[in-house]
Design an enzyme around this catalytic site. Sequence first.
Site, PDB file in Angstrom:
ATOM      1  N   LYS A 105      68.007  54.974  46.362  1.00  0.00           N
ATOM      2  CA  LYS A 105      68.496  54.064  45.142  1.00  0.00           C
ATOM      3  C   LYS A 105      68.151  52.825  45.154  1.00  0.00           C
ATOM      4  O   LYS A 105      67.823  52.412  46.416  1.00  0.00           O
ATOM      5  CB  LYS A 105      70.155  54.159  45.166  1.00  0.00           C
ATOM      6  CG  LYS A 105      70.764  53.949  46.502  1.00  0.00           C
ATOM      7  CD  LYS A 105      70.442  52.908  47.419  1.00  0.00           C
ATOM      8  CE  LYS A 105      70.705  51.289  46.998  1.00  0.00           C
ATOM      9  NZ  LYS A 105      70.525  50.367  48.183  1.00  0.00           N
ATOM     10  N   TYR A 188      76.271  50.112  44.031  1.00  0.00           N
ATOM     11  CA  TYR A 188      77.475  50.880  44.548  1.00  0.00           C
ATOM     12  C   TYR A 188      78.724  50.676  43.602  1.00  0.00           C
ATOM     13  O   TYR A 188      79.447  51.599  43.737  1.00  0.00           O
ATOM     14  CB  TYR A 188      77.613  50.551  45.956  1.00  0.00           C
ATOM     15  CG  TYR A 188      76.629  51.318  46.819  1.00  0.00           C
ATOM     16  CD1 TYR A 188      76.494  52.683  47.186  1.00  0.00           C
ATOM     17  CD2 TYR A 188      75.653  50.450  47.600  1.00  0.00           C
ATOM     18  CE1 TYR A 188      75.520  53.425  47.746  1.00  0.00           C
ATOM     19  CE2 TYR A 188      74.548  51.140  48.194  1.00  0.00           C
ATOM     20  CZ  TYR A 188      74.611  52.580  48.343  1.00  0.00           C
ATOM     21  OH  TYR A 188      73.584  53.180  49.237  1.00  0.00           O
TER      22      TYR A 188
HETATM   23  P1  NAD Z   1      62.505  48.645  54.850  1.00  0.00           P
HETATM   24  O1  NAD Z   1      61.824  47.370  54.514  1.00  0.00           O
HETATM   25  O2  NAD Z   1      63.402  48.868  56.212  1.00  0.00           O
HETATM   26  O3  NAD Z   1      61.546  49.846  55.040  1.00  0.00           O
HETATM   27  C1  NAD Z   1      60.640  49.891  53.810  1.00  0.00           C
HETATM   28  C2  NAD Z   1      59.641  50.894  54.521  1.00  0.00           C
HETATM   29  O4  NAD Z   1      58.476  50.930  53.377  1.00  0.00           O
HETATM   30  C3  NAD Z   1      58.712  50.316  55.675  1.00  0.00           C
HETATM   31  O5  NAD Z   1      58.639  51.208  56.490  1.00  0.00           O
HETATM   32  C4  NAD Z   1      57.427  49.504  54.892  1.00  0.00           C
HETATM   33  O6  NAD Z   1      56.432  49.664  55.899  1.00  0.00           O
HETATM   34  C5  NAD Z   1      57.046  50.615  54.015  1.00  0.00           C
HETATM   35  N1  NAD Z   1      56.475  49.811  52.721  1.00  0.00           N
HETATM   36  C6  NAD Z   1      55.345  50.574  52.182  1.00  0.00           C
HETATM   37  N2  NAD Z   1      54.675  49.684  51.405  1.00  0.00           N
HETATM   38  C7  NAD Z   1      55.397  48.552  51.379  1.00  0.00           C
HETATM   39  C8  NAD Z   1      55.331  47.401  50.753  1.00  0.00           C
HETATM   40  N3  NAD Z   1      54.384  46.933  49.855  1.00  0.00           N
HETATM   41  N4  NAD Z   1      56.256  46.259  50.874  1.00  0.00           N
HETATM   42  C9  NAD Z   1      57.251  46.614  51.876  1.00  0.00           C
HETATM   43  N5  NAD Z   1      57.281  47.627  52.510  1.00  0.00           N
HETATM   44  C10 NAD Z   1      56.347  48.566  52.322  1.00  0.00           C
HETATM   45  O7  NAD Z   1      63.739  49.157  53.858  1.00  0.00           O
HETATM   46  P2  NAD Z   1      64.874  49.920  53.831  1.00  0.00           P
HETATM   47  O8  NAD Z   1      66.212  49.538  54.256  1.00  0.00           O
HETATM   48  O9  NAD Z   1      64.272  51.237  54.808  1.00  0.00           O
HETATM   49  O10 NAD Z   1      64.931  50.567  52.311  1.00  0.00           O
HETATM   50  C11 NAD Z   1      64.089  51.656  51.628  1.00  0.00           C
HETATM   51  C12 NAD Z   1      64.525  52.142  50.479  1.00  0.00           C
HETATM   52  O11 NAD Z   1      65.884  52.795  50.885  1.00  0.00           O
HETATM   53  C13 NAD Z   1      65.014  51.167  49.389  1.00  0.00           C
HETATM   54  O12 NAD Z   1      64.934  51.806  48.066  1.00  0.00           O
HETATM   55  C14 NAD Z   1      66.390  50.925  49.602  1.00  0.00           C
HETATM   56  O13 NAD Z   1      67.278  50.666  48.494  1.00  0.00           O
HETATM   57  C15 NAD Z   1      66.906  52.301  50.186  1.00  0.00           C
HETATM   58  N6  NAD Z   1      68.067  52.429  51.115  1.00  0.00           N
HETATM   59  C16 NAD Z   1      68.985  53.034  50.964  1.00  0.00           C
HETATM   60  C17 NAD Z   1      70.301  53.093  51.562  1.00  0.00           C
HETATM   61  C18 NAD Z   1      71.268  54.114  51.367  1.00  0.00           C
HETATM   62  O14 NAD Z   1      72.367  53.878  52.063  1.00  0.00           O
HETATM   63  N7  NAD Z   1      71.243  55.083  50.325  1.00  0.00           N
HETATM   64  C19 NAD Z   1      70.384  51.969  52.862  1.00  0.00           C
HETATM   65  C20 NAD Z   1      69.386  51.440  52.907  1.00  0.00           C
HETATM   66  C21 NAD Z   1      68.070  51.474  52.225  1.00  0.00           C
END
Ligand code: NAD
Length: 332
Positions: A105, A188
């Site tokens: 999401k 949410y």
């Molecule tokens: P994060 O920044 O920790 O991870 C993002 C990943 O994408 C990293 O490994 C990064 O290297 C990679 N990436 C690839 N291309 C990129 C770019 N151009 N810029 C930045 N990063 C890049 O983020 P996250 O917290 O893991 O979130 C990722 C997704 O998951 C989002 O869509 C977020 O909304 C979703 N999320 C959902 C929940 C949930 O509870 N369902 C919780 C956290 C995150």
Amino acid sequence: MAKTNNKLGLALVGLGEYSSGQLAPALKETKYCYLSGIVTGSTDKADEWKKQYEIPGKNIYDYKNFDAIKNNADIDIIYIVLPNAMHHEFVIRAAKAGKHVICEKPMALTVEDCDEMIAACKAANKMLSIGYRLHFEPHNLEMMRLGQQKIFGPIKGMIAEDGLAEVEGWRLNKTLAGGGPLMDVGIYCVQGVRYTTGLEPIAVTAKEGTKKNKEKFKEVEESLTWTMELPNGIVAECKTSYSEELNLLRAEAQNGWFELTTAYEYTGIKGETVEGKMKFPQINQQAKQMDDFAQAIMNNRPTPVPGEMGRQDVKILNAIYRAMETGDRVTV
Ligand code: NAD
């Protein structure tokens, strides 16, 4: 991990906080799927994960050679866990590779993108679900039961708040995130109101909060309050923030109230009704969510959290931003 006959193989795309902190550990508890592959832009992470999760080298891809996953029988499901703006491209590439897809999401930044993602999965005859883990969480399921079955009579109003005190990185970048806390955690609140009432918002009004840190929040809102009008005169008052911890889902019904005061976290969810505290276990939400999707695929039944649900949320989020920008009441 070796390929097992009774489990579907799942590949995580994007090995950031959520993949490493929640999804990969959850995949050690799942019964119907397991971590069979990874897609990452970092060779260091590839090496680390290869060792830690015993992933065969042939199941490790980067963003360029990702499409070759098509020929990999070890991978049945692709889970997109990238910054919001990248979901669209990677869901479509996953569908074209002939794999079932889970997308985090918010599903995408626009309804048009959601439509293309849904169409790509349909064309490939593959299932698409959104990472809405709370649909598998007992306290949130109880909110659905109490609200939709009108256990305390019809709902009159709702309050939903979700905020984080600290964020950094791409979440502050409008191009990658699509917006601020509304896209990330405010979603949410929209979800909570939709699944507690079982009804769809008709119209929204919204007001951006004053920016305390103008430099940090130069591209996205720091906080936002909005109101959603639903059928039967129900009004939901909502709030989201990137500078304040908020976590509430509350319903006022004709004969009593019910609420979750830690509503949306991975654990530590607490619920109470006018009659007393809810007594449900804390579960591994992500394990339950991914297992349900694997079972949906195995049993050829729909997922309770399909792309269409993600699309509706994106439609509502966009209406809220339009209301914030114009000051108008915007119909959804
Ligand atoms: P994060 O920044 O920790 O991870 C993002 C990943 O994408 C990293 O490994 C990064 O290297 C990679 N990436 C690839 N291309 C990129 C770019 N151009 N810029 C930045 N990063 C890049 O983020 P996250 O917290 O893991 O979130 C990722 C997704 O998951 C989002 O869509 C977020 O909304 C979703 N999320 C959902 C929940 C949930 O509870 N369902 C919780 C956290 C995150």
